[in-house]
Each structure stands twice: as structure tokens, then as C-alpha cells.
Scaffold this motif. Structure first.
Motif, PDB file in Angstrom:
ATOM      1  N   ILE A  16       0.712  -1.103   0.050  1.00 18.92           N
ATOM      2  CA  ILE A  16       0.108  -0.046  -0.155  1.00 18.92           C
ATOM      3  C   ILE A  16       0.898   1.107  -0.167  1.00 18.92           C
ATOM      4  O   ILE A  16       0.587   2.462  -0.719  1.00 18.92           O
ATOM      5  CB  ILE A  16      -0.804   0.005   1.396  1.00 18.92           C
ATOM      6  CG1 ILE A  16      -2.140  -1.128   1.084  1.00 18.92           C
ATOM      7  CG2 ILE A  16      -1.634   1.265   1.551  1.00 18.92           C
ATOM      8  CD1 ILE A  16      -2.874  -1.300   2.316  1.00 18.92           C
ATOM      9  N   ALA A  19       1.989   1.788  -3.328  1.00 21.86           N
ATOM     10  CA  ALA A  19       1.126   2.515  -4.293  1.00 21.86           C
ATOM     11  C   ALA A  19       0.766   3.960  -4.251  1.00 21.86           C
ATOM     12  O   ALA A  19       0.482   4.421  -4.932  1.00 21.86           O
ATOM     13  CB  ALA A  19      -0.284   1.387  -4.294  1.00 21.86           C
ATOM     14  N   LEU A  20       1.001   4.487  -3.007  1.00 21.18           N
ATOM     15  CA  LEU A  20       0.824   5.829  -2.604  1.00 21.18           C
ATOM     16  C   LEU A  20       2.019   6.485  -2.257  1.00 21.18           C
ATOM     17  O   LEU A  20       1.811   7.677  -1.921  1.00 21.18           O
ATOM     18  CB  LEU A  20      -0.036   5.673  -1.231  1.00 21.18           C
ATOM     19  CG  LEU A  20      -1.385   5.251  -1.461  1.00 21.18           C
ATOM     20  CD1 LEU A  20      -2.226   4.923  -0.258  1.00 21.18           C
ATOM     21  CD2 LEU A  20      -2.308   6.244  -2.191  1.00 21.18           C
ATOM     22  N   GLN A  21       3.221   6.186  -2.541  1.00 24.96           N
ATOM     23  CA  GLN A  21       4.444   6.756  -2.242  1.00 24.96           C
ATOM     24  C   GLN A  21       4.452   8.183  -3.222  1.00 24.96           C
ATOM     25  O   GLN A  21       5.033   9.032  -2.727  1.00 24.96           O
ATOM     26  CB  GLN A  21       5.448   5.878  -2.618  1.00 24.96           C
ATOM     27  CG  GLN A  21       5.914   5.413  -3.920  1.00 24.96           C
ATOM     28  CD  GLN A  21       6.988   4.668  -4.219  1.00 24.96           C
ATOM     29  OE1 GLN A  21       7.984   4.457  -3.391  1.00 24.96           O
ATOM     30  NE2 GLN A  21       7.210   3.951  -5.221  1.00 24.96           N
ATOM     31  N   THR A  23       1.572   9.734  -4.114  1.00 26.53           N
ATOM     32  CA  THR A  23       0.614  10.654  -3.837  1.00 26.53           C
ATOM     33  C   THR A  23       0.517  11.408  -2.473  1.00 26.53           C
ATOM     34  O   THR A  23       0.044  12.466  -2.320  1.00 26.53           O
ATOM     35  CB  THR A  23      -0.732   9.769  -3.921  1.00 26.53           C
ATOM     36  OG1 THR A  23      -0.657   9.041  -5.128  1.00 26.53           O
ATOM     37  CG2 THR A  23      -2.236  10.366  -3.671  1.00 26.53           C
ATOM     38  N   HIS A  68      -4.625  10.189   6.383  1.00 32.28           N
ATOM     39  CA  HIS A  68      -5.129   8.959   6.003  1.00 32.28           C
ATOM     40  C   HIS A  68      -4.499   7.652   6.668  1.00 32.28           C
ATOM     41  O   HIS A  68      -3.282   7.956   7.030  1.00 32.28           O
ATOM     42  CB  HIS A  68      -4.690   9.012   4.430  1.00 32.28           C
ATOM     43  CG  HIS A  68      -5.220   9.971   3.482  1.00 32.28           C
ATOM     44  ND1 HIS A  68      -4.984  11.158   3.612  1.00 32.28           N
ATOM     45  CD2 HIS A  68      -6.097   9.742   2.600  1.00 32.28           C
ATOM     46  CE1 HIS A  68      -5.656  11.788   2.470  1.00 32.28           C
ATOM     47  NE2 HIS A  68      -6.657  10.974   2.127  1.00 32.28           N
ATOM     48  N   GLY A 194      -2.332  -2.912  -3.041  1.00 29.54           N
ATOM     49  CA  GLY A 194      -2.108  -1.701  -2.888  1.00 29.54           C
ATOM     50  C   GLY A 194      -2.742  -0.911  -3.963  1.00 29.54           C
ATOM     51  O   GLY A 194      -3.018   0.605  -3.505  1.00 29.54           O
ATOM     52  N   ALA A 195      -2.854  -1.136  -4.939  1.00 27.84           N
ATOM     53  CA  ALA A 195      -3.597  -0.408  -6.303  1.00 27.84           C
ATOM     54  C   ALA A 195      -4.826  -0.138  -5.794  1.00 27.84           C
ATOM     55  O   ALA A 195      -5.570   1.000  -6.031  1.00 27.84           O
ATOM     56  CB  ALA A 195      -3.510  -1.250  -7.471  1.00 27.84           C
ATOM     57  N   THR A 197      -6.277  -0.031  -2.797  1.00 22.64           N
ATOM     58  CA  THR A 197      -5.969   1.208  -1.838  1.00 22.64           C
ATOM     59  C   THR A 197      -6.059   2.413  -2.438  1.00 22.64           C
ATOM     60  O   THR A 197      -6.786   3.426  -2.017  1.00 22.64           O
ATOM     61  CB  THR A 197      -5.186   0.777  -0.564  1.00 22.64           C
ATOM     62  OG1 THR A 197      -5.463  -0.496  -0.212  1.00 22.64           O
ATOM     63  CG2 THR A 197      -5.350   1.796   0.555  1.00 22.64           C
ATOM     64  N   ALA A 198      -5.203   2.796  -3.117  1.00 20.30           N
ATOM     65  CA  ALA A 198      -4.841   4.056  -3.784  1.00 20.30           C
ATOM     66  C   ALA A 198      -6.041   4.482  -4.579  1.00 20.30           C
ATOM     67  O   ALA A 198      -6.265   5.725  -4.723  1.00 20.30           O
ATOM     68  CB  ALA A 198      -3.524   4.055  -4.852  1.00 20.30           C
ATOM     69  N   VAL A 201      -8.452   5.660  -2.154  1.00 23.51           N
ATOM     70  CA  VAL A 201      -8.159   6.917  -1.734  1.00 23.51           C
ATOM     71  C   VAL A 201      -8.598   8.172  -2.664  1.00 23.51           C
ATOM     72  O   VAL A 201      -9.141   9.125  -2.285  1.00 23.51           O
ATOM     73  CB  VAL A 201      -6.660   7.214  -1.320  1.00 23.51           C
ATOM     74  CG1 VAL A 201      -6.311   8.349  -1.149  1.00 23.51           C
ATOM     75  CG2 VAL A 201      -6.370   6.012  -0.244  1.00 23.51           C
ATOM     76  N   ALA A 202      -7.881   7.907  -3.864  1.00 22.36           N
ATOM     77  CA  ALA A 202      -8.337   8.914  -4.754  1.00 22.36           C
ATOM     78  C   ALA A 202      -9.794   9.390  -5.016  1.00 22.36           C
ATOM     79  O   ALA A 202     -10.237  10.412  -5.454  1.00 22.36           O
ATOM     80  CB  ALA A 202      -7.824   8.425  -6.284  1.00 22.36           C
TER      81      ALA A 202
END
Length: 292
Positions: A16, A19-21, A23, A68, A194-195, A197-198, A201-202
């Protein structure tokens, strides 16, 4: 400034974070052991020790900046450790919190004799650990509802990926082809966790989502496919009824269901690894199957 905190930055938590690093402005994560600190730092995750018993002053200070949250620590008999330490008042710890995710399991559905289940299917957990998950889901829903924070409950199926997969099991000699008539399991590649979750979030999404592959399949078929990729003979089939198994391993086979991911797909998410064949082929072809 967006800041992600991952409680329990283990196998899924690190995926996760990756995937969000790009963002998040900052990412922090907890671990139980000092041994994991350097690994988290190498992934640009600010590490904090959390045993589940108490929050350090340093961790409390970090939580003041969190926007988050991902909670991936399993509950115990005394409930969710984070909610217990804040008496269910998450805003008292994280006043800037805008979105939260709780990582649960498809085990909450219990046994459905191979029938399809989705997010509207009533939970009827079989094992103690799944019952604890149902209780934790409800506690998180209540805690997030009070301050009106969007909460995603992600019900994950059997997690695998680089470093944890059927190819590894074949190499180690631990793979078994247990056969129980009609038994199927869903799986999920860790990168898709991970994808997903990202993606959520978006969307600033809330709700319950099954994060699972398209194709529930008999476990012995997955073992045979991994062996075929490696060009080796698969282990002989074993009848489940006579196999020597730990109580926990045997309990997994007491839950037979096909889990639908349609809700997440209908929201617009695309799985990179929708079935075990495509996924294992990629791991083997790209030589990343041993790399966690």
C-alpha cells in the motif's frame, strides 16, 4: 499536506505504501520489531514501534499530522488495539484524519458451500479469528461514523505475491495438493491490494469492498500450475480427510465460497492480476517470485 499512517506495515502495508508513495506527502508505518525498521526506511516509510499495548509519545506526536489511515493489525480477544487505546475516539489521536481503511478478510462470510458471496451477503463467521474480524469491522464503522470520516473496509482473500507464492512452496518442498471435493478459494496479488487502496483513496470512497481475484479455484490446481511453470512434477494429490493438518489449516477448508469483486470493478478499478495463472506466469517470467 497529506500524510498516510499504516498500522501494521507488513506485507500488505508495504504494498500500500508503494502504491501511494507518489500521492502522499509523507508515509509512516508501525512495526512490532526493531529488526524491521531499516526495511521500512528503505521504502521511505517513517518507522514507529507499536506492540499493541501502548502508544509512545513519538507515535502520538506523529498521529497529529495523519490525514489517511490504514489499519492492518488483526484484532484479538480484547478487540482492535488502536480503538481500544483511544476509546473509539479516533479524532482524539488524529485530528486531521480525512479517510481511513480497515483491512479485514473474506473469512467474515464463513462457509457458503461454494456459492457466490458479495458485500451484501450476511456475515456468518465460523472461526474465532473471523468472529473477531466481524466485531472489529463494526467497531471501526462506529468509530469512523462519529466524526464522519469515510471508511473503507477491505475484505481480502488469500494474499500472495513476490516472496510468498506457490513457486516458493514448490522450491522449498512444502507444496501440497490437498483435494477436497468442490473446495475453492479466492486469492489476491499483494500489488492489487496496494492499487485498490490507492484507487479508493483517490475516490475518497467509503464502504465495504471485496479485494479479491476473478477466479476462485481449487487449491490443488494452483499447485499443479506452479509446478508446470517450473518444469517439475507436482506433488501427489492427498485426500483432505486423511491429511495431517494443523487445526488452523484444517479450519480454512471449512469455509468454501466464491467471492465476487464486482462492486470494486463497477466503481472503475481494474485488477492487474485477475487470476492465479496470469499472476504466477508474470512472477516466473520476470524472475521476481523470490523477491519480497
Amino acid at each position: 499536506m497529506s500524510h498516510l499512517m499504516i498500522f501494521g506495515a507488513g506485507y500488505s502495508g508495504k504494498a500500500i505504501a508503494r502504491a501511494l508513495q507518489h500521492t502522499m506527502d509523507g508515509i509512516s508505518g508501525t512495526t512490532r520489531s526493531d529488526d524491521n525498521i531499516s526495511n521500512l526506511q528503505s521504502l521511505a516509510i517513517a518507522p514507529f514501534i507499536f506492540s499493541g499495548a501502548a502508544l509512545s509519545d513519538e507515535l502520538r506526536a506523529e498521529l497529529k499530522h495523519v490525514t489517511h489511515l490504514v489499519q492492518s493489525i488483526a484484532p484479538g480477544a480484547s478487540g482492535d488495539p488502536l480503538l481500544r487505546l483511544c476509546d473509539g475516539d479516533i479524532k482524539s489521536l488524529m485530528p486531521k484524519l480525512q479517510w481511513a481503511a480497515y483491512l479485514s478478510t473474506v473469512g467474515v462470510y464463513g462457509n457458503h458451500d461454494g456459492d457466490w458471496v458479495d458485500e451484501d451477503t450476511p456475515c456468518r463467521p465460523v472461526s474465532v479469528r473471523s468472529t473477531e474480524r466481524v466485531d472489529a469491522e463494526a467497531a471501526w464503522a462506529e468509530a469512523a461514523n462519529k466524526p464522519n470520516v469515510p471508511l473503507c473496509v477491505l475484505r481480502l482473500s488469500g494474499i500472495y505475491g513476490p516472496g510468498r507464492n506457490g513457486l516458493i512452496n514448490m522450491e522449498k518442498g512444502t507444496a501440497r495438493r490437498l483435494v477436497k471435493k468442490g473446495q475453492v478459494f479466492n486469492r489476491i496479488r499483494v500489488e492489487d491490494i496496494g492499487a485498490a487502496t490507492a484507487f479508493l483513496v483517490a475516490k475518497n470512497a467509503g464502504g465495504i469492498f471485496n479485494v479479491t481475484d476473478d477466479e476462485p479455484a481449487p487449491p490443488q490446481d494452483v499447485v499443479a500450475f506452479a509446478a508446470n511453470l517450473m518444469g517439475v512434477q507436482p506433488p501427489a494429490e492427498q485426500a483432505f480427510d486423511t491429511a495431517e493438518l494443523s487445526p488452523m489449516a484444517r479450519s480454512f477448508y471449512g469455509e468454501n465460497k466464491r467471492v465476487s469483486n464486482r462492486k470494486l470493478r463497477d466503481l472503475g478499478f481494474s485488477f492487474s492480476f485477475p487470476n492465479y495463472r496470469q499472476s504466477l506466469r508474470q512472477l516466473w517470467r520476470d524472475g521476481v517470485w523470490r523477491d519480497e
